[in-house]
Design a protein around this motif. Structure first.
Motif, PDB file in Angstrom:
ATOM      1  N   GLN A 144      -9.946  43.875  -0.725  1.00 11.40           N
ATOM      2  CA  GLN A 144     -11.395  44.024  -0.657  1.00 11.40           C
ATOM      3  C   GLN A 144     -11.744  45.486  -0.456  1.00 11.40           C
ATOM      4  OE1 GLN A 144     -12.784  41.284   2.413  1.00 11.40           O
ATOM      5  NE2 GLN A 144     -13.362  39.820   0.837  1.00 11.40           N
TER       6      GLN A 144
ATOM      7  N   SER B  42      -9.052  46.942   2.297  1.00 11.97           N
ATOM      8  CA  SER B  42      -8.296  45.994   3.113  1.00 11.97           C
ATOM      9  C   SER B  42      -6.888  45.852   2.550  1.00 11.97           C
ATOM     10  CB  SER B  42      -8.986  44.635   3.127  1.00 11.97           C
ATOM     11  OG  SER B  42      -8.940  44.053   1.839  1.00 11.97           O
TER      12      SER B  42
ATOM     13  N   ASN C 165      -6.870  53.853   5.558  1.00 13.78           N
ATOM     14  CA  ASN C 165      -7.130  53.002   4.385  1.00 13.78           C
ATOM     15  C   ASN C 165      -8.527  53.244   3.815  1.00 13.78           C
ATOM     16  OD1 ASN C 165      -4.632  51.854   4.722  1.00 13.78           O
ATOM     17  ND2 ASN C 165      -5.352  49.744   4.773  1.00 13.78           N
TER      18      ASN C 165
END
Length: 126
Positions: free
Chosen positions: A3, A25, A77
């Motif tokens: 995601q 994610s 991330n």
């Protein structure tokens, strides 16, 4: 399932700056190049900037070169798009996307990306 969630858009005046963020994610983020695209009303989606998996390579559309900077933080991330000296023609929904293959170079083609975020609106008033 990957995601991507963009944030940081808003309404600004011409000449202002904004910083967009895209949170990814999953544990594979550091293996994949990422990109930013945008779509203005009535226009097709267009390439803005791309960065490879390590952050060592970047690529920009001519229209944003020298004003926008793409970066990434593999520990968080996330990728970012620092947008300076914004112009009215930068008004669009901005999307981040992930390359479909790991450990390969940057690409400006939308077809080279398989995961996309929902977009964040950037509006620049003149």
């Amino acid at each position: 399932q990957v995601q991507l969630v963009e944030s940081g858009g808003g309404l600004v005046q011409a000449g202002d700056s904004l910083r967009l963020s895209c949170a990814h994610s999953g544990r594979t983020f550091s293996s994949y190049g990422m990109g930013w695209f945008r779509q203005a009303p009535g226009k097709e989606r267009e390439f803005v900037a791309a960065i490879n998996w390590s952050g060592a390579m970047t690529n920009y559309a001519d229209s944003v070169k020298g004003r926008f900077t793409i970066s990434r933080d593999n520990a968080k991330n996330a990728i970012y798009l620092q947008m300076n000296n914004l112009k009215s023609e930068d008004t669009a929904v901005y999307y981040c996307a992930r390359r479909s293959q790991p450990f390969i170079s940057v690409s400006s083609a939308a077809s080279a990306y398989d995961y996309w975020g929902q977009g964040t609106q950037v509006t620049v008033s003149s």
